[in-house]
Scaffold this active site. Structure first.
Site, PDB file in Angstrom:
ATOM      1  N   GLY A 124      25.972  79.465  21.257  1.00  0.00           N
ATOM      2  CA  GLY A 124      24.991  80.007  22.199  1.00  0.00           C
ATOM      3  C   GLY A 124      24.440  78.971  23.157  1.00  0.00           C
ATOM      4  N   ASP A 125      24.361  77.722  22.703  1.00  0.00           N
ATOM      5  CA  ASP A 125      23.779  76.677  23.542  1.00  0.00           C
ATOM      6  C   ASP A 125      24.845  75.922  24.342  1.00  0.00           C
ATOM      7  OD1 ASP A 125      24.947  75.421  21.394  1.00  0.00           O
ATOM      8  OD2 ASP A 125      23.283  74.030  21.014  1.00  0.00           O
ATOM      9  N   GLU A 126      26.032  76.533  24.506  1.00  0.00           N
ATOM     10  CA  GLU A 126      27.079  75.921  25.334  1.00  0.00           C
ATOM     11  C   GLU A 126      27.498  76.949  26.393  1.00  0.00           C
ATOM     12  OE1 GLU A 126      30.001  74.627  22.435  1.00  0.00           O
ATOM     13  OE2 GLU A 126      28.464  73.500  21.358  1.00  0.00           O
ATOM     14  N   ASN A 184      31.890  79.533  14.947  1.00  0.00           N
ATOM     15  CA  ASN A 184      33.119  78.747  14.823  1.00  0.00           C
ATOM     16  C   ASN A 184      33.278  78.135  13.420  1.00  0.00           C
ATOM     17  OD1 ASN A 184      35.549  77.938  16.006  1.00  0.00           O
ATOM     18  ND2 ASN A 184      34.745  75.888  16.485  1.00  0.00           N
ATOM     19  N   ARG A 185      32.534  78.701  12.462  1.00  0.00           N
ATOM     20  CA  ARG A 185      32.727  78.357  11.044  1.00  0.00           C
ATOM     21  C   ARG A 185      32.801  79.640  10.218  1.00  0.00           C
ATOM     22  NH1 ARG A 185      32.452  74.692  13.921  1.00  0.00           N
ATOM     23  NH2 ARG A 185      31.491  72.664  13.702  1.00  0.00           N
ATOM     24  N   HIS A 224      33.845  75.202  25.148  1.00  0.00           N
ATOM     25  CA  HIS A 224      32.659  74.610  24.518  1.00  0.00           C
ATOM     26  C   HIS A 224      32.078  73.540  25.426  1.00  0.00           C
ATOM     27  CE1 HIS A 224      33.286  76.230  20.333  1.00  0.00           C
ATOM     28  NE2 HIS A 224      34.446  76.509  20.897  1.00  0.00           N
ATOM     29  N   TYR A 284      36.960  65.263  13.823  1.00  0.00           N
ATOM     30  CA  TYR A 284      36.217  65.495  12.571  1.00  0.00           C
ATOM     31  C   TYR A 284      36.589  66.868  12.056  1.00  0.00           C
ATOM     32  CZ  TYR A 284      32.860  67.941  15.604  1.00  0.00           C
ATOM     33  OH  TYR A 284      32.264  68.761  16.516  1.00  0.00           O
ATOM     34  N   GLU A 306      36.520  71.322  25.263  1.00  0.00           N
ATOM     35  CA  GLU A 306      35.168  70.813  25.481  1.00  0.00           C
ATOM     36  C   GLU A 306      35.120  70.415  26.946  1.00  0.00           C
ATOM     37  OE1 GLU A 306      32.919  70.727  23.117  1.00  0.00           O
ATOM     38  OE2 GLU A 306      34.095  70.914  21.271  1.00  0.00           O
TER      39      GLU A 306
HETATM   40 ZN   LIG Z   1      30.838  74.402  20.631  1.00  0.00          ZN
END
Ligand SMILES: [Zn+2]
Ligand SMILES: *[C@@H]1O[C@H](CO)[C@@H](O)[C@H](O)[C@H]1NC(C)=O
Ligand SMILES: *[C@@H]1O[C@H](CO)[C@@H](O)[C@H](O)[C@H]1NC(C)=O
Length: 487
Positions: A124-126, A184-185, A224, A284, A306
């Site tokens: 939401g914050d992207e 995304n998890r 993202h 990661y 990204e």
């Molecule tokens: Zn993201």
């Protein structure tokens, strides 16, 4: 007083926990130079939640709200009806429709063409991605039949664009959805049995999963923010170690990721990521991500892009960011018709399309041709020789060697039936096979075929074996064809 102290204590504890959670599980936010650190730093100074929210709102100034976004999607469709269709794949927790724009010269029609999808605003914050999605759609519309790239894409690909997978997270100015779940998890994972409880699965995740089952996407990308890199599978490792974990199509993914970073304004100049690309697990590891799920269960090659170090760049920079990403986005979509091997699979005896499997020798990954048109689209890294293997139960397997260059390659397969003793006794093999196929399709897609339906089908099957009925069908087919040619 003691009560207030207690609340402060709990608040700081939860903030510490939040921060731990954030660094431990963020994809694209691990070392955020910009925005994400602000709320946590601020919260250490005991800023109230409300203040925090106001800060976020200030950052969102100039970005489309959810209702602006819906209007923009509808306005796009209103302006570009000839090459678009809009539909919703479901609703968010708070009931916001998840709108998709499909762009194609035959939107909504099933054709032997590959499909690509873009998914924005997973977190939401992207929010940069959701803005770029509208700019992309409108650019394609404005440049169709003017710019060769726009025309190539609209005529040869079905492009589906979901600007926001997480509208609730956007309006709440947070990463997760309205239930605080990081989408995304939230997908089933190949290594760990997490997210397998369907009742626990978020509506946004469910919507994406059934969308992928409905439409056979060849490739896709999610957008993202918080870094500048093209990330490819695998995202997770078996032993949870942070190390390069290659999927069977590592080379193809490197090709796709480099295509994106290389066409980008400056992604490939990254100091942090060699060539501006990275294997997810090497960066990661994450579990339950959307990207790996797409490749494993959807036959879809997905990248996680990204696209901006700063998660909330000032709105007046959005157009520039679009310009930085435009060529990359177009090149990635166009790669579906500019590279790889594509074709259809037919049976030799009656010419029916076959829902067969396509594999490449040495690569442990199989894709299927479509049920109805039997088209397949297999991305491959150019510059190599491959052995393409087509298999279908009841048919002889065929293998063809090809050399893939940086151009579209078409390869159709015609499979010969394995003649069995039973086949010899069937009066008309084509008709029988076809009715068998129809039966297979029906029983597969409707698991709860009632007994009556089975009886009706069996009766039809019996009828179709009789020549009289076969002739009747032929006549009807002729009439239909004639009618079509008269139009
Ligand atoms: Zn993201
Ligand atoms: C790419 O360009 C942007 C905008 O000028 C800049 O902020 C960023 O640091 C650059 N990144 C790289 C890797 O060169
Ligand atoms: C191929 O991949 C499947 C999972 O998709 C795995 O179960 C199998 O062991 C793999 N085979 C080889 C030969 O690596």
């Amino acid at each position: 007083m003691a009560h207030l102290n207690n609340s402060l204590f709990i608040l700081s504890l939860s903030l510490i926990f939040l921060q731990f959670f954030h660094t431990a599980v963020a994809r694209g936010g691990q070392r955020d130079p910009g925005f994400v650190d602000i709320p946590y730093a601020a919260s250490r100074r005991h800023l109230s939640e409300e203040n925090h929210f106001q800060k976020l709102n200030a950052l969102a100034r100039g970005y489309m709200t959810n209702s602006d976004l819906e209007k923009a999607i509808k306005a796009f469709h209103g302006r570009c009806r000839h090459i678009s269709r809009i539909y919703s794949i479901g609703r968010s927790v708070l009931g916001v429709p998840l709108w998709v724009m499909e762009i194609s010269n035959n939107p909504g029609k099933e054709e032997a063409k590959p499909a690509f999808k873009f998914v924005g605003n997973v977190h939401g914050d992207e929010p940069v991605g959701r803005e770029l999605m509208l700019l992309l759609a409108n650019w394609l519309c404005d440049n169709y039949n003017k710019d060769p790239m726009a025309t190539l894409i609209v005529d040869n690909v079905h492009l589906h664009i979901l600007p926001s997978m997480n509208p609730d997270g956007f309006s709440l100015r947070r990463r997760g959805n309205a239930n605080h779940v990081d989408l995304n998890r939230d997908f089933p994972d190949q290594f760990f049995s997490i997210n397998n409880d369907i009742d626990e699965r978020q509506p946004e995740t469910k919507a994406i999963m059934s969308w992928i089952k409905d439409i056979r996407f060849t490739a896709s990308a999610s957008l993202h923010g918080g870094a500048l890199v093209a990330n490819y599978p695998w995202d997770g490792t078996k032993d949870k170690s942070k190390s390069y974990y290659a999927c069977p199509d590592d080379e193809v993914f490197i090709y796709m990721a480099k295509l994106y970073s290389g066409s980008h304004y400056n992604m490939s100049l990254s100091k942090e990521f060699d060539a501006g690309i990275t294997n997810g697990a090497y960066w990661y590891p994450i579990y339950g991500g959307m990207q790996d799920w797409n490749y494993i269960y959807g036959g879809c090659f997905e990248l996680t892009l990204e696209i901006s170090d700063n998660k909330w760049p000032p709105a007046n920079e959005l157009h520039m960011i679009w310009e930085y990403n435009k060529r990359s986005m177009l090149d990635l979509v166009a790669s579906l018709v500019k590279s790889g091997v594509h074709g259809r699979i037919f049976s030799s005896d009656c010419g029916y399309p076959l829902p067969a499997s396509i594999a490449i020798k040495g690569i442990n990954y199989t894709i299927k041709s479509s049920e109805t048109l039997a088209d397949y689209h297999r991305l491959l890294a150019p510059g190599h020789q491959y052995e393409v293997v087509a298999t279908m139960p009841g048919y002889k397997t065929r293998t063809t060697t090809i050399v893939v260059k940086e151009e579209l390659m078409t390869l159709d397969f015609i499979l010969e039936p394995e003649i069995t003793i039973a086949d010899r006794f069937l009066p008309n093999r084509c008709v029988s096979r076809r009715s068998l196929n129809i039966f297979a399709v029906i029983s597969k897609s409707h698991m709860q075929v009632s007994l009556t339906l089975i009886l009706v089908l069996a009766f039809l099957f019996f009828l179709m074996k009789r020549k009289a009925i076969v002739n009747h069908f032929k006549v009807r087919k002729l009439i239909r064809q004639r009618r079509v040619s008269a139009v």
